[in-house]
Design a protein around this motif. Structure first.
Motif, short mmCIF file in Angstrom:
data_model
loop_
_atom_site.label_atom_id
_atom_site.label_comp_id
_atom_site.label_asym_id
_atom_site.label_seq_id
_atom_site.Cartn_x
_atom_site.Cartn_y
_atom_site.Cartn_z
N ALA A 96 34.32 36.19 45.62
CA ALA A 96 35.22 35.21 44.99
C ALA A 96 36.00 35.85 43.85
O ALA A 96 37.21 35.60 43.69
N HIS A 97 35.34 36.68 43.07
CA HIS A 97 36.01 37.35 41.96
C HIS A 97 37.13 38.26 42.46
O HIS A 97 38.24 38.24 41.92
N LEU A 98 36.84 39.04 43.49
CA LEU A 98 37.86 39.96 44.01
C LEU A 98 39.06 39.20 44.57
O LEU A 98 40.20 39.66 44.47
N GLU A 99 38.80 38.04 45.16
CA GLU A 99 39.89 37.26 45.75
C GLU A 99 40.85 36.70 44.71
O GLU A 99 42.05 36.59 44.95
N VAL A 100 40.34 36.33 43.54
CA VAL A 100 41.19 35.64 42.56
C VAL A 100 41.63 36.53 41.40
O VAL A 100 42.48 36.11 40.61
N GLN A 101 41.09 37.73 41.27
CA GLN A 101 41.49 38.54 40.12
C GLN A 101 42.94 38.97 40.23
O GLN A 101 43.48 39.21 41.31
N GLY A 138 46.79 45.24 32.17
CA GLY A 138 47.79 44.69 33.08
C GLY A 138 47.71 45.28 34.47
O GLY A 138 48.62 45.11 35.28
N LYS A 139 46.59 45.94 34.79
CA LYS A 139 46.42 46.56 36.11
C LYS A 139 45.02 46.30 36.64
O LYS A 139 44.04 46.45 35.90
N VAL A 140 44.94 45.95 37.92
CA VAL A 140 43.65 45.87 38.59
C VAL A 140 43.26 47.26 39.05
O VAL A 140 44.08 47.95 39.69
N PRO A 141 42.08 47.75 38.75
CA PRO A 141 41.68 49.08 39.21
C PRO A 141 41.82 49.22 40.73
O PRO A 141 41.64 48.25 41.47
N ALA A 142 42.12 50.44 41.16
CA ALA A 142 42.35 50.68 42.59
C ALA A 142 41.08 50.57 43.41
O ALA A 142 41.14 50.28 44.61
N SER A 143 39.93 50.84 42.81
CA SER A 143 38.69 50.79 43.58
C SER A 143 37.52 50.46 42.67
O SER A 143 37.56 50.70 41.46
N PHE A 144 36.49 49.88 43.29
CA PHE A 144 35.26 49.54 42.59
C PHE A 144 34.06 49.97 43.45
O PHE A 144 34.15 50.01 44.68
N TYR A 145 32.96 50.27 42.78
CA TYR A 145 31.69 50.33 43.50
C TYR A 145 31.46 48.95 44.14
O TYR A 145 31.85 47.93 43.56
N TRP A 165 36.21 55.26 32.27
CA TRP A 165 36.71 56.64 32.23
C TRP A 165 37.12 57.12 33.62
O TRP A 165 37.83 58.12 33.75
N PHE A 166 36.68 56.44 34.66
CA PHE A 166 37.06 56.79 36.02
C PHE A 166 38.13 55.85 36.57
O PHE A 166 38.36 55.79 37.77
N GLY A 167 38.81 55.12 35.67
CA GLY A 167 39.86 54.21 36.09
C GLY A 167 39.34 53.00 36.84
O GLY A 167 40.08 52.35 37.57
N SER A 168 38.06 52.68 36.67
CA SER A 168 37.47 51.54 37.35
C SER A 168 36.80 50.64 36.32
O SER A 168 37.07 50.75 35.12
N GLU A 169 35.95 49.75 36.76
CA GLU A 169 35.25 48.82 35.88
C GLU A 169 33.84 48.60 36.38
O GLU A 169 33.59 48.61 37.59
N PHE A 170 32.93 48.40 35.43
CA PHE A 170 31.56 47.99 35.76
C PHE A 170 31.61 46.47 35.90
O PHE A 170 31.59 45.74 34.91
N LEU A 171 31.74 46.00 37.15
CA LEU A 171 31.98 44.58 37.39
C LEU A 171 30.69 43.77 37.33
O LEU A 171 30.27 43.12 38.28
N VAL A 172 30.06 43.85 36.18
CA VAL A 172 28.86 43.07 35.89
C VAL A 172 29.04 42.51 34.49
O VAL A 172 29.33 43.26 33.55
N ASP A 173 28.92 41.20 34.33
CA ASP A 173 29.10 40.60 33.01
C ASP A 173 27.97 41.03 32.08
O ASP A 173 26.80 41.00 32.45
N PRO A 174 28.31 41.39 30.83
CA PRO A 174 27.25 41.60 29.84
C PRO A 174 26.64 40.26 29.46
O PRO A 174 27.24 39.20 29.65
N ILE A 175 25.45 40.31 28.92
CA ILE A 175 24.73 39.11 28.50
C ILE A 175 24.71 39.09 26.98
O ILE A 175 24.33 40.08 26.34
N LEU A 176 25.13 37.97 26.40
CA LEU A 176 25.15 37.81 24.95
C LEU A 176 23.82 37.27 24.46
O LEU A 176 23.35 36.23 24.92
N VAL A 177 23.21 37.98 23.53
CA VAL A 177 21.98 37.54 22.88
C VAL A 177 22.30 37.32 21.40
O VAL A 177 22.42 38.29 20.63
N PRO A 178 22.49 36.06 20.97
CA PRO A 178 22.86 35.80 19.56
C PRO A 178 21.73 36.16 18.61
O PRO A 178 20.55 35.96 18.91
N ALA A 179 22.12 36.67 17.45
CA ALA A 179 21.12 37.00 16.42
C ALA A 179 20.63 35.74 15.73
O ALA A 179 19.49 35.70 15.25
N ILE A 180 21.50 34.75 15.61
CA ILE A 180 21.11 33.47 15.03
C ILE A 180 21.59 32.36 15.95
O ILE A 180 22.47 32.57 16.79
#
Length: 463
Positions: free
Chosen positions: A253-258, A266-273, A355-370
C-alpha cells in the motif's frame, strides 16, 4: 508510552519479536537509563535470535532430506556475540576478510567450520586460511594462481570451491563464466595440492528463481567435472535470503501511494530492499528446494540423488530480529510552516540506506522520556544526524509523529542487525563509535546489558 510515526494511511510499523515489543512497550525508563549510561546511539543485540533463525532454516533443510553446510555471513554485522551464537548453533562462519577470520578463530571456530567467499583475498588471508584448513571459494583464475603460490610443497591438500558467474549475472565482476571454470578445473587436475570440492555462486537480488536458474548451470558443470575424474561434494548458493521487516500489505500500500513530495528531496528512490516481501527466509528456501530441475525432479531430489551438500551463507536472514538501534532526540527545528527536522544524537553512518540513494522503509518507534500532554498535536518531520553534512539524514521520508518528539525522547529503529547499524559507522567529528551491547537476563531474570566483545562472547561460543 511507545508510539509509531507514520505517513497517514500508509504506516510501515516494524515487525517485532515478542521480547522486543515487550521492551519497547513497557520499559521506556530502562531504555532511557541505558542510553544515559552508554550514549546515543546504542545498538542492542539479542544473540539467541540468530540461533532461532539457524534452527528455522535447518528445519526446512532437514524436512527435505538435503545434506547441508550452513554458514553465517559475518560481514552482515561486526558483533562477536552473533558470531558466538552461530557457533553455539553449530553453524559455520563465512569470513570475507583476514579480520573476520581471526575473530572467528578467537571465538573457537575450527578451520573446518569456515568458508572464505570474498573476491579480493590478500596473500596473508590466503595463508591463514590454508593454515587452519578452511574451505576457500576461488573467484577467478587469477586468484587460483595466487592461492597455488601460497601452498607449501608437500603440505596438506587445500579444498576449494570455484565461484560461478551465471549467465543471468553477466555484468557482475564476481565469479567466473563456465569457460573459466573449465580452465580452472584443468589447472586443478595438474596440481596435487588442491582438491575441487564443488561450485559456489552468490547472486545479487532476492529472487529464488534466479538461484534455480543458476543451479541448473552449476549442475551441468558438476556433471562435466565428474566426467573428468573429479569428485565434487557441494553446490553453494551463497546468501540473499529475504526477511520481512514490515507487513506485506502495508508495504504494498505504501509503494502504491508514495509520491515525490513524500520525501524532503522531492524524489522517490529508484529502488528499495523488499522490506515487505511475501516470503520469509524459510519459505524462500522451501520454494528453491522444490524448484524443478531439467529432468522434472526437484532441486532437493537432485542434491540427494547426486550426494551433494547444499552450502549457503545467509547474513541478513540469520540476523533477522537480532538487533535494534536506539537514538536520542537532540532537537526539533522548524524548517517550514508544517515541516521540521528532528536531530538525533548519532549519524546516518549508523543507519546507512540514505547513503546508497535509498531508504530504510521501516518507521522508527518513538519512546517519550516523559508523558506527553493530553492535547498533543502531530508533527511532520524528517530525521537528521548531528554532523555538519547536509547528506547526514537518517530518513528523507516525511514522517508524521502523532505527538511532537522532544529532546531526550528516544527513536528506535527495529531489526537493524542486517547491514544497517555498522556498515558505515566511523568517528566523524571525533564522536566515539556507537556502543554495541548484548541484552541478556541476569540471575534474577531481569534484563541487563553486557559488552558485545570477543572477551564476553568467547565464554559462551562453544555449544
Amino acid at each position: 508510552m511507545t508510539l509509531h510515526c507514520h505517513k497517514p494511511g500508509a504506516g510501515l510499523s516494524p515487525v517485532l519479536r515478542p521480547g522486543t515489543a515487550e521492551l519497547l512497550a513497557g520499559n521506556g525508563p530502562l531504555l532511557i537509563d541505558w542510553i544515559a549510561r552508554h550514549g546515543s546511539p546504542v545498538n542492542l543485540i539479542w544473540p539467541d535470535e540468530l540461533q532461532r533463525n539457524v534452527a528455522a532454516l535447518r528445519g526446512v533443510l532437514r524436512e527435505s532430506g538435503v545434506a547441508h553446510a550452513l554458514y553465517y555471513g559475518a560481514k552482515v554485522n561486526k558483533s562477536p556475540g552473533l558470531l558466538a551464537a552461530a557457533l553455539r548453533a553449530r553453524a559455520g562462519i563465512d569470513v570475507s576478510s583476514l579480520y573476520e577470520l581471526r575473530d572467528a578463530r578467537r571465538l573457537g571456530a575450527d578451520g573446518t567450520q569456515l568458508v572464505a567467499t570474498g573476491p579480493a583475498k590478500t596473500a596473508a588471508f590466503h595463508n591463514e586460511l590454508i593454515n587452519c584448513n578452511a574451505l576457500i571459494s576461488v573467484d577467478s583464475p587469477e586468484e587460483l594462481e595466487d592461492l597455488i603460490r601460497c601452498l607449501a610443497a608437500g603440505g596438506p591438500v587445500q579444498a576449494v570451491l570455484l565461484r560461478l558467474r551465471p549467465t543471468n549475472q553477466a555484468r557482475s565482476r564476481f565469479g567466473m563464466p563456465a569457460a573459466a571454470i573449465r580452465r580452472c578445473l584443468s589447472r586443478i587436475a595438474g596440481e596435487s595440492r588442491l582438491r575441487f570440492d564443488g561450485l559456489h555462486f552468490h547472486l545479487s537480488g532476492y529472487s529464488w528463481e534466479s538461484r534455480a536458474q543458476a543451479l541448473k548451470e552449476a549442475a551441468g558443470l558438476i556433471n562435466e567435472s565428474r566426467a573428468q575424474g573429479f569428485a565434487p561434494r557441494m553446490i553453494d548458493i551463497g546468501g540473499g535470503l529475504p526477511i520481512q521487516y514490515v507487513d506485506q500489505r502495508a508495504y504494498e500500500a505504501h509503494l502504491e501511494v508514495q509520491m515525490p513530495e513524500d520525501y524532503r528531496t522531492g524524489k522517490v528512490p529508484a529502488s528499495f530492499y523488499p522490506y515487505g516481501g511475501g516470503l520469509s527466509a524459510a519459505e524462500w528456501l522451501r520454494c528453491l528446494l522444490r524448484a524443478p530441475m531439467a529432468d522434472g525432479h526437484t532441486f532437493a531430489n537432485y542434491l540427494v540423488h547426486e550426494g551433494l551438500v547444499l552450502g549457503m551463507e545467509p547474513g541478513r536472514a540469520l540476523a533477522d530480529q537480532a538487533a535494534i538501534s536506539v537514538f536520542r532526540v537532540l532537537r526539533v527545528k522548524a524548517v517550514g510552516p508544517d515541516a521540521h527536522v528532528i536531530f538525533v544524537e548519532g549519524s546516518s553512518f549508523s543507519a546507512c540506506e540514505t547513503w546508497f540513494g535509498s531508504e530504510f522503509l521501516v518507521d522508527p518507534i518513538l519512546v517519550p522520556a516523559i508523558s506527553p500532554p493530553v492535547a498533543a498535536k502531530p508533527v511532520r518531520g524528517y530525521l537528521a544526524g548531528h554532523s555538519c553534512l547536509d547528506e547526514d539524514v537518517l530518513c528523507n521520508r516525511w514522517l508524521t509523529f502523532p505527538i511532537a518528539p522532544q529532546a531526550g525522547d528516544l527513536l528506535v529503529y527495529a531489526n537493524t542487525g542486517g547491514y544497517q547499524m555498522d556498515l558505515l559507522e566511523n568517528e566523524f567529528h571525533r564522536h566515539p563509535m556507537p556502543s554495541r551491547l548484548c541484552v541478556v537476563r541476569d540471575a534474577k531474570g531481569q534484563l541487563t546489558l553486557v559488552p558485545d566483545t570477543i572477551g564476553e562472547a568467547k565464554c559462551s561460543a562453544r555449544p
